[in-house]
Design an enzyme around this catalytic site. Structure first.
Site, PDB file in Angstrom:
ATOM      1  NE  ARG A 174      -7.097  18.799  13.274  1.00 53.53           N
ATOM      2  CZ  ARG A 174      -5.568  19.500  14.495  1.00 53.53           C
ATOM      3  NH1 ARG A 174      -5.173  20.614  13.994  1.00 53.53           N
ATOM      4  NH2 ARG A 174      -5.304  18.809  14.738  1.00 53.53           N
ATOM      5  CB  CYS A 223      -7.441  12.727  16.263  1.00 53.76           C
ATOM      6  SG  CYS A 223      -6.115  13.079  17.679  1.00 53.76           S
ATOM      7  CD  GLU A 293      -9.027  16.390  13.492  1.00 52.16           C
ATOM      8  OE1 GLU A 293      -9.028  16.590  14.659  1.00 52.16           O
ATOM      9  OE2 GLU A 293      -8.541  15.916  12.642  1.00 52.16           O
TER      10      GLU A 293
END
Ligand code: EPU
Length: 298
Positions: A174, A223, A293
């Site tokens: 990520r 998420c 995130e």
């Protein structure tokens, strides 16, 4: 006197739209009022806007599909630039495909599969745009953008257009080599020839897996937390008994613990309070401090 956003936008041939809220531009649908919204439709206009706004002392924010951003209640006085108008492509050059930052990933995946080009099937169902998903190195079901992206063009903090080849090792979980202030405007992906019918089967498999485990048709930001090394944030939230936990109009999804869904009337304050509550409870119950995130904008 400093030039206003409206004056600069007009000179660049863009309308400075007023009366919008950030909620309109995020998939979770929260975020307060924003002073001006700008929608450049070409790389050249994006470059001029960025350079001239910054020169005049403004601090433009840039948003793609808004799938990973949770803005605060605002009001946001900085102008918001939307990348969705920069949507040239996908342009095919053999097994390579070039796409503007505003191209929606779903469309990119569709066109590649129709062409019999494999590599992006993992991204089926990932909300967002080319620019945002490369910036975040979005991933799912065994793949991530860094597996296939080979060239990126972007405006640097000085407003200069840069373009270069990029290697998978420059990305991590990520994370891409790009940082705030850099604006990706185009990416080139390297794919491999495949049979369209078989690729279609792969797409169906990915969709079915996603439908089974993630909240379908509900407003969310994907998420919320990164997976801690060797574990799953969703699993930790689940075993901590937090599914269904709610603050105002925001609640932890019953389908997947790592999703916060907007039940219709959530505010960004609700979502952020819930994020903090989940972090606190997972720390207490599972001994793990989760890390966001999603990007929190204030
Ligand atoms: N699990 C639970 N309860 C839950 C959720 C998950 O027990 O509420 C368990 C599952 O049963 C499974 C394990 O946790 O055994 C992993 O779950 P899942 O396969 O759903 O994957 P994940 O690790 O939770 C990651 C990505 C997702 C991506 C999926 C599929 C992160 C933070 N999440 O989720 O990406 O779609 O794998 O590949 O990396 C995103 O980044 O926005 C995102 C949604």
């Amino acid at each position: 006197m400093t030039e206003t956003v409206e004056q600069i936008a007009q000179r660049c041939g863009v309308v400075a739209e007023t009366g919008h809220t950030m909620a309109e531009f995020t998939t979770i649908g929260v975020g307060g009022p924003v002073a001006a919204v700008l929608r450049p439709s070409s790389i050249v206009t994006m470059g001029r806007l960025l350079a001239e706004l910054r020169k005049a002392g403004h601090h433009p924010r840039v948003i793609g599909g808004g799938a990973n951003v949770i803005p605060g209640t605002g009001p946001f006085t900085d102008p918001l630039i939307l990348t969705k108008g920069i949507k040239h492509g996908p342009l095919f050059e053999g097994s390579r495909v070039r796409a503007g930052c505003g191209v929606v990933v779903k469309l990119l995946v569709r066109k590649c599969v129709d062409r019999g080009l494999s590599g992006l099937e993992f991204a089926e169902g990932i909300p967002g745009t080319v620019g945002g998903t490369v910036y975040m190195n979005a991933g799912s079901y065994g793949g991530q953008m860094s597996d296939v992206v080979r060239e990126v063009s972007w405006f640097d903090q000085e407003g200069t257009l840069q373009s270069r080849e990029i290697a998978p090792e420059e990305f991590s979980y990520r994370r891409s080599p790009f940082s705030p202030g850099m604006v990706i405007v185009e990416a080139v992906f390297e794919l491999t020839p495949g049979d369209p019918a078989q690729l279609e089967v792969k797409l169906d498999e990915v969709s079915a897996r996603r439908l089974k485990s993630q909240p379908p048709g509900k407003r969310s930001a994907g998420c919320v937390f990164k997976n801690p090394p060797g574990d799953s944030a969703g699993r930790l939230i689940d075993v901590s008994g937090l599914k269904g936990l709610a603050v105002g109009g925001a609640s932890v999804s019953m389908e997947h613990g790592n999703f916060i869904v907007n039940r219709g009337d959530a505010t960004s304050a609700d979502v952020r309070r819930l994020i903090d509550l989940v972090k606190q409870k997972v720390k207490e119950k599972a001994g793990v401090m989760l890390e966001e995130e999603v990007i929190l904008w204030d």
